[in-house]
Design a protein around this motif. Structure first.
Motif, PDB file in Angstrom:
ATOM      1  N   PRO A 154      -9.157 -17.011   0.037  1.00 33.02           N
ATOM      2  CA  PRO A 154      -9.558 -16.438   1.329  1.00 33.02           C
ATOM      3  C   PRO A 154      -9.022 -17.230   2.519  1.00 33.02           C
ATOM      4  O   PRO A 154      -8.916 -18.464   2.477  1.00 33.02           O
ATOM      5  CB  PRO A 154     -11.088 -16.515   1.277  1.00 33.02           C
ATOM      6  N   LYS A 155      -8.688 -16.485   3.557  1.00 32.50           N
ATOM      7  CA  LYS A 155      -8.234 -17.074   4.821  1.00 32.50           C
ATOM      8  C   LYS A 155      -9.093 -16.509   5.944  1.00 32.50           C
ATOM      9  O   LYS A 155      -9.416 -15.325   5.953  1.00 32.50           O
ATOM     10  CB  LYS A 155      -6.760 -16.756   5.073  1.00 32.50           C
ATOM     11  N   LYS A 156      -9.455 -17.367   6.885  1.00 34.74           N
ATOM     12  CA  LYS A 156     -10.304 -16.964   7.997  1.00 34.74           C
ATOM     13  C   LYS A 156      -9.707 -15.758   8.709  1.00 34.74           C
ATOM     14  O   LYS A 156      -8.512 -15.714   8.985  1.00 34.74           O
ATOM     15  CB  LYS A 156     -10.467 -18.124   8.977  1.00 34.74           C
ATOM     16  N   GLY A 157     -10.558 -14.772   8.974  1.00 33.02           N
ATOM     17  CA  GLY A 157     -10.120 -13.573   9.681  1.00 33.02           C
ATOM     18  C   GLY A 157      -9.742 -12.419   8.765  1.00 33.02           C
ATOM     19  O   GLY A 157      -9.567 -11.292   9.233  1.00 33.02           O
ATOM     20  N   GLU A 158      -9.615 -12.688   7.459  1.00 34.96           N
ATOM     21  CA  GLU A 158      -9.285 -11.617   6.525  1.00 34.96           C
ATOM     22  C   GLU A 158     -10.521 -10.764   6.237  1.00 34.96           C
ATOM     23  O   GLU A 158     -11.644 -11.151   6.544  1.00 34.96           O
ATOM     24  CB  GLU A 158      -8.742 -12.192   5.221  1.00 34.96           C
ATOM     25  N   THR A 159     -10.273  -9.602   5.621  1.00 35.32           N
ATOM     26  CA  THR A 159     -11.346  -8.672   5.286  1.00 35.32           C
ATOM     27  C   THR A 159     -11.477  -8.581   3.774  1.00 35.32           C
ATOM     28  O   THR A 159     -10.480  -8.443   3.062  1.00 35.32           O
ATOM     29  CB  THR A 159     -11.053  -7.271   5.861  1.00 35.32           C
ATOM     30  N   ILE A 160     -12.712  -8.662   3.292  1.00 36.24           N
ATOM     31  CA  ILE A 160     -12.978  -8.597   1.861  1.00 36.24           C
ATOM     32  C   ILE A 160     -13.881  -7.411   1.545  1.00 36.24           C
ATOM     33  O   ILE A 160     -14.783  -7.078   2.323  1.00 36.24           O
ATOM     34  CB  ILE A 160     -13.623  -9.914   1.359  1.00 36.24           C
ATOM     35  N   PHE A 161     -13.616  -6.762   0.429  1.00 35.10           N
ATOM     36  CA  PHE A 161     -14.466  -5.703  -0.116  1.00 35.10           C
ATOM     37  C   PHE A 161     -14.990  -6.191  -1.454  1.00 35.10           C
ATOM     38  O   PHE A 161     -14.214  -6.623  -2.314  1.00 35.10           O
ATOM     39  CB  PHE A 161     -13.654  -4.414  -0.280  1.00 35.10           C
ATOM     40  N   ILE A 162     -16.306  -6.126  -1.635  1.00 30.07           N
ATOM     41  CA  ILE A 162     -16.953  -6.584  -2.869  1.00 30.07           C
ATOM     42  C   ILE A 162     -17.729  -5.430  -3.460  1.00 30.07           C
ATOM     43  O   ILE A 162     -18.638  -4.887  -2.810  1.00 30.07           O
ATOM     44  CB  ILE A 162     -17.911  -7.757  -2.598  1.00 30.07           C
ATOM     45  N   GLY A 174     -20.363 -12.659  -1.402  1.00 30.81           N
ATOM     46  CA  GLY A 174     -20.577 -12.238  -0.027  1.00 30.81           C
ATOM     47  C   GLY A 174     -20.977 -13.383   0.891  1.00 30.81           C
ATOM     48  O   GLY A 174     -20.465 -13.507   2.014  1.00 30.81           O
ATOM     49  N   GLN A 175     -21.877 -14.226   0.421  1.00 32.14           N
ATOM     50  CA  GLN A 175     -22.305 -15.352   1.262  1.00 32.14           C
ATOM     51  C   GLN A 175     -21.193 -16.385   1.428  1.00 32.14           C
ATOM     52  O   GLN A 175     -21.040 -16.992   2.494  1.00 32.14           O
ATOM     53  CB  GLN A 175     -23.560 -15.988   0.662  1.00 32.14           C
ATOM     54  N   LEU A 176     -20.396 -16.585   0.375  1.00 34.54           N
ATOM     55  CA  LEU A 176     -19.251 -17.480   0.494  1.00 34.54           C
ATOM     56  C   LEU A 176     -18.228 -16.916   1.484  1.00 34.54           C
ATOM     57  O   LEU A 176     -17.640 -17.665   2.276  1.00 34.54           O
ATOM     58  CB  LEU A 176     -18.588 -17.681  -0.874  1.00 34.54           C
ATOM     59  N   ALA A 177     -18.019 -15.593   1.420  1.00 32.96           N
ATOM     60  CA  ALA A 177     -17.051 -14.954   2.317  1.00 32.96           C
ATOM     61  C   ALA A 177     -17.436 -15.160   3.776  1.00 32.96           C
ATOM     62  O   ALA A 177     -16.577 -15.459   4.626  1.00 32.96           O
ATOM     63  CB  ALA A 177     -16.958 -13.467   1.988  1.00 32.96           C
ATOM     64  N   LEU A 178     -18.712 -14.999   4.079  1.00 29.75           N
ATOM     65  CA  LEU A 178     -19.152 -15.203   5.457  1.00 29.75           C
ATOM     66  C   LEU A 178     -18.946 -16.651   5.896  1.00 29.75           C
ATOM     67  O   LEU A 178     -18.560 -16.924   7.043  1.00 29.75           O
ATOM     68  CB  LEU A 178     -20.622 -14.805   5.594  1.00 29.75           C
ATOM     69  N   GLU A 180     -16.578 -18.538   4.921  1.00 27.90           N
ATOM     70  CA  GLU A 180     -15.147 -18.742   5.096  1.00 27.90           C
ATOM     71  C   GLU A 180     -14.578 -17.989   6.291  1.00 27.90           C
ATOM     72  O   GLU A 180     -13.378 -18.029   6.535  1.00 27.90           O
ATOM     73  CB  GLU A 180     -14.400 -18.332   3.826  1.00 27.90           C
ATOM     74  N   GLY A 181     -15.438 -17.293   7.032  1.00 25.79           N
ATOM     75  CA  GLY A 181     -14.976 -16.568   8.205  1.00 25.79           C
ATOM     76  C   GLY A 181     -14.272 -15.261   7.892  1.00 25.79           C
ATOM     77  O   GLY A 181     -13.475 -14.767   8.690  1.00 25.79           O
ATOM     78  N   LEU A 182     -14.591 -14.680   6.733  1.00 23.36           N
ATOM     79  CA  LEU A 182     -14.032 -13.375   6.396  1.00 23.36           C
ATOM     80  C   LEU A 182     -14.856 -12.272   7.044  1.00 23.36           C
ATOM     81  O   LEU A 182     -16.047 -12.441   7.317  1.00 23.36           O
ATOM     82  CB  LEU A 182     -14.015 -13.170   4.886  1.00 23.36           C
ATOM     83  N   THR A 183     -14.210 -11.123   7.245  1.00 19.06           N
ATOM     84  CA  THR A 183     -14.923  -9.958   7.730  1.00 19.06           C
ATOM     85  C   THR A 183     -15.646  -9.305   6.563  1.00 19.06           C
ATOM     86  O   THR A 183     -15.016  -8.796   5.632  1.00 19.06           O
ATOM     87  CB  THR A 183     -13.947  -8.954   8.379  1.00 19.06           C
ATOM     88  N   PHE A 184     -16.971  -9.354   6.613  1.00 25.74           N
ATOM     89  CA  PHE A 184     -17.811  -8.782   5.564  1.00 25.74           C
ATOM     90  C   PHE A 184     -19.156  -8.467   6.197  1.00 25.74           C
ATOM     91  O   PHE A 184     -20.130  -9.174   6.022  1.00 25.74           O
ATOM     92  CB  PHE A 184     -17.959  -9.781   4.403  1.00 25.74           C
ATOM     93  N   HIS A 185     -19.188  -7.372   6.966  1.00 19.65           N
ATOM     94  CA  HIS A 185     -20.367  -7.105   7.791  1.00 19.65           C
ATOM     95  C   HIS A 185     -20.920  -5.694   7.626  1.00 19.65           C
ATOM     96  O   HIS A 185     -21.803  -5.307   8.385  1.00 19.65           O
ATOM     97  CB  HIS A 185     -20.037  -7.350   9.267  1.00 19.65           C
ATOM     98  N   GLY A 186     -20.416  -4.937   6.676  1.00 16.69           N
ATOM     99  CA  GLY A 186     -20.924  -3.584   6.472  1.00 16.69           C
ATOM    100  C   GLY A 186     -21.027  -3.279   5.002  1.00 16.69           C
ATOM    101  O   GLY A 186     -20.562  -4.038   4.150  1.00 16.69           O
ATOM    102  N   GLY A 187     -21.634  -2.137   4.690  1.00 17.66           N
ATOM    103  CA  GLY A 187     -21.756  -1.771   3.295  1.00 17.66           C
ATOM    104  C   GLY A 187     -22.047  -0.287   3.150  1.00 17.66           C
ATOM    105  O   GLY A 187     -22.369   0.399   4.122  1.00 17.66           O
ATOM    106  N   PHE A 188     -21.928   0.209   1.930  1.00 14.34           N
ATOM    107  CA  PHE A 188     -22.261   1.595   1.643  1.00 14.34           C
ATOM    108  C   PHE A 188     -22.756   1.686   0.205  1.00 14.34           C
ATOM    109  O   PHE A 188     -22.456   0.835  -0.636  1.00 14.34           O
ATOM    110  CB  PHE A 188     -21.059   2.528   1.860  1.00 14.34           C
ATOM    111  N   ASN A 189     -23.506   2.732  -0.073  1.00 12.34           N
ATOM    112  CA  ASN A 189     -23.992   3.018  -1.425  1.00 12.34           C
ATOM    113  C   ASN A 189     -22.953   3.896  -2.104  1.00 12.34           C
ATOM    114  O   ASN A 189     -22.652   4.998  -1.626  1.00 12.34           O
ATOM    115  CB  ASN A 189     -25.344   3.727  -1.362  1.00 12.34           C
TER     116      ASN A 189
END
Length: 328
Positions: A154-162, A174-178, A180-189
């Motif tokens: 991971p690199k700061k500013g990147e976007t991750i989907f889990i 998810g908590q590690l991603a946050l 590291e400064g990754l974009t991980f702020h939304g979700g869906f079912n």
């Protein structure tokens, strides 16, 4: 003699297992005063782990898959357990000590020298709850930690989907991603609406990393949305575990891997360059974060061995939120 209830594999399922039919409780007897096996120990099980990979082992021996050894019908489910030593014939394990390793999911254990070799003293310098050592500080946590850094890079500013971001591994990623400064702020079912449309709405500019715990349609959607040089961490494919191979979802867009120059890599936490290489860093960092309150373990707990069949089946049905475990 003391009753010793155990979680037993009773029958091979064709789809999702059913509690009371494929997964049952059986009771034997245990003598707490009996001498331990030579170079082994006896103990009381405090906590046991439920993990999706157990479904791979609930198959007919002729249908073994993914390198997992089928469980014999009638055997006790083995998995990660935390044990308080009662009696010992091994200098590594003193009576009263807390140890962690792979063993049978039952109330009491009597382990041979070979079986005892799979256990280690549980080191808990922050005096955290013991059950965390089957979750964020156990195999799921180490899997999340090592795979994200070794494969995801991971690199700061990147976007991750889990996928399965509420599961044992996903919630740690998810908590590690946050952090590291990754974009991980939304979700869906995934059950609501079109998966690809939901993903594009959340990440209109695409994603850099896909941490895959479920395979199937979510993997296909992720491949479509990955940017050039994106990385896929292939940790599991839970959406297909209880589906016969001939009916599993076929990914239709793998040709994109070439044009986008994607990295798609599987893993086992037991590989030396994975778990062993990251173990100390993982234990120190995550243990400290939990102790200071900046990292939140999410658990899905089943209380009492008599409820273990329902707890395991609910995990395989995808009804858990966080790490699924049994408190005995």
């Amino acid at each position: 003699m003391t009753p010793n209830k155990a979680l037993v594999f009773a029958k091979v399922p064709t789809g999702l297992p059913v509690a009371g039919e494929h997964v049952v409780i059986k009771t034997n007897e245990f003598d707490q005063n009996s001498a331990p096996p030579s170079k082994g120990f006896t103990g009381k099980v405090l906590h046991a782990s439920f993990d999706p990979y157990l479904r791979h082992r609930m198959v007919d021996p002729q249908n073994a898959r993914d390198g997992f050894e089928p469980l014999p019908v009638g055997s006790v489910f083995p998995n990660g357990i935390i044990v308080q030593v009662l009696r010992s014939d091994n200098d590594r394990f003193t009576p009263g000590a807390i140890v962690v390793g792979m063993g049978p999911i039952q109330e009491y254990v009597s382990l041979s020298e070979k079986e005892a070799s799979q256990f280690l003293p549980l080191l808990n310098p922050q005096n955290l709850e013991l059950k965390y050592f089957l979750g964020p500080l156990g195999m799921p946590g180490l899997t999340a930690f090592s795979a994200l850094y070794e494969i995801g890079k991971p690199k700061k500013g990147e976007t991750i989907f889990i996928s399965a971001a509420t599961g044992a591994v996903g919630q740690i990623v998810g908590q590690l991603a946050l952090r590291e400064g990754l974009t991980f702020h939304g979700g869906f079912n995934y059950r609501d609406g079109d998966i690809l449309a939901n993903l594009k709405q959340l990440a209109p500019k695409g994603i850099d990393i896909y941490y895959d715990n479920v395979g199937g349609k979510q993997l296909e959607a992720a491949i479509t949305c990955l940017k050039d040089w994106g990385r896929i961490v292939a940790c599991g494919y839970a959406s297909q575990y209880s589906i016969p191979p001939e009916k599993q979802y076929g990914i239709r867009n793998t040709s994109m891997i070439i044009g986008k120059r994607l990295t798609w890599r599987g893993l086992s936490v037991f590989d030396d360059h994975m778990g062993n290489a990251y173990r100390s860093r993982h234990q120190e960092a995550v243990g400290q974060w939990i102790a200071e309150g900046s990292f939140t373990p999410v658990l899905s707990e089943t209380n009492g061995i008599e409820n273990a069949p329902q707890g395991l089946v609910q995990l395989l049905e995808g009804k858990n939120v966080g790490k699924a475990l049994l408190n005995l």
